[in-house]
Design an enzyme around this catalytic site. Sequence first.
Site, PDB file in Angstrom:
ATOM      1  N   ARG A  39      11.150 -16.932   2.918  1.00  0.00           N
ATOM      2  CA  ARG A  39      10.163 -16.441   3.885  1.00  0.00           C
ATOM      3  C   ARG A  39       8.904 -17.316   3.865  1.00  0.00           C
ATOM      4  O   ARG A  39       8.017 -17.122   3.050  1.00  0.00           O
ATOM      5  CB  ARG A  39       9.832 -14.980   3.592  1.00  0.00           C
ATOM      6  CG  ARG A  39      11.027 -14.051   3.806  1.00  0.00           C
ATOM      7  CD  ARG A  39      10.740 -12.614   3.432  1.00  0.00           C
ATOM      8  NE  ARG A  39      10.694 -12.410   1.988  1.00  0.00           N
ATOM      9  CZ  ARG A  39      10.652 -11.216   1.410  1.00  0.00           C
ATOM     10  NH1 ARG A  39      10.671 -10.123   2.152  1.00  0.00           N
ATOM     11  NH2 ARG A  39      10.594 -11.101   0.091  1.00  0.00           N
ATOM     12  N   VAL A  65      18.471 -20.373  -2.074  1.00  0.00           N
ATOM     13  CA  VAL A  65      19.192 -20.871  -3.248  1.00  0.00           C
ATOM     14  C   VAL A  65      20.702 -20.718  -3.115  1.00  0.00           C
ATOM     15  O   VAL A  65      21.459 -21.356  -3.855  1.00  0.00           O
ATOM     16  CB  VAL A  65      18.707 -20.187  -4.553  1.00  0.00           C
ATOM     17  CG1 VAL A  65      17.234 -20.483  -4.800  1.00  0.00           C
ATOM     18  CG2 VAL A  65      18.981 -18.686  -4.532  1.00  0.00           C
ATOM     19  N   SER A 144      18.126  -8.834 -16.600  1.00  0.00           N
ATOM     20  CA  SER A 144      17.956  -7.397 -16.371  1.00  0.00           C
ATOM     21  C   SER A 144      18.590  -6.640 -17.521  1.00  0.00           C
ATOM     22  O   SER A 144      19.510  -7.153 -18.186  1.00  0.00           O
ATOM     23  CB  SER A 144      18.634  -6.983 -15.063  1.00  0.00           C
ATOM     24  OG  SER A 144      18.683  -5.574 -14.929  1.00  0.00           O
ATOM     25  N   TYR A 157      26.661  -5.800  -9.585  1.00  0.00           N
ATOM     26  CA  TYR A 157      25.303  -6.215  -9.941  1.00  0.00           C
ATOM     27  C   TYR A 157      25.186  -6.422 -11.444  1.00  0.00           C
ATOM     28  O   TYR A 157      24.643  -7.437 -11.904  1.00  0.00           O
ATOM     29  CB  TYR A 157      24.273  -5.191  -9.473  1.00  0.00           C
ATOM     30  CG  TYR A 157      22.872  -5.533  -9.935  1.00  0.00           C
ATOM     31  CD1 TYR A 157      22.197  -6.620  -9.384  1.00  0.00           C
ATOM     32  CD2 TYR A 157      22.241  -4.804 -10.938  1.00  0.00           C
ATOM     33  CE1 TYR A 157      20.935  -6.974  -9.821  1.00  0.00           C
ATOM     34  CE2 TYR A 157      20.974  -5.143 -11.379  1.00  0.00           C
ATOM     35  CZ  TYR A 157      20.318  -6.227 -10.814  1.00  0.00           C
ATOM     36  OH  TYR A 157      19.065  -6.576 -11.263  1.00  0.00           O
TER      37      TYR A 157
END
Length: 258
Positions: A39, A65, A144, A157
Amino acid sequence: MVSIQNQVVLVTGASSGIGMACAKAFAATGAKLILAARREDRLQTLATALKDEFGVESYVLVLDVCDRNQTQTQLNSLPEPWSNIDILVNNAGLSRGLNKLHEGSIQDWEEMIDTNVKGLLYVTRALVPGMVERQQGHIINIGSIAGHETYPNGNVYCATKAAVRAISEGLKQDLLGTPVRVSSVDPGLVETEFSDVRFRGDTDRAEKVYQNLTPLTPEDVADVVLFCATRPAHVNLSEVLLLPTDQSGATLVHRRSP
């Protein structure tokens, strides 16, 4: 704290959340920022804010990416004085959906794998050879708690973040004998656009993730990233698991009565 003034820091996913907070944290030290994301308008706004607040120059890099050719071309053709990157913060990543594996969207899977795993690899592959050649560099991957603990409906995920953890470990092993450092900063609940993206703009559902508890902020994570980057050259913080006090596991959270 070791000075990183005038070092070149590339942050992927710099247009929001943890990436934006990292950019601000590094700018405060006098580092030079390459702000990478898709963006452009947000990147230009951030670059102006960093110049106004900290007096540092930034280079805006409009980059997806997931696009291997674009990533390789853009990163291999950075102009002076931006071409020799000292610190890479691999932050670009996302989650899509929260479904049982046998009910999941293959498109969602591909987007997560392309961004969280392949995108991280493309950027790393493009930049680490230069770090090795110059005998200086630090790769900081944003992982994470999902890379440590799988949770229901998080299947793919969690797999991508487990991959980030494995890639970080493997890269550190491969760089043994060089001064190039590798760190993985693995947060739990952080209140960003993460849940909005996961639930495709369902704000009510996203807000419930953080309801009646105190999550981490992007700035909390950026503090730890900066701490990793400013240790003495002989110190490598390989892995940091960062949780809010109200969380003790991927699905173990304390919610106060409203």
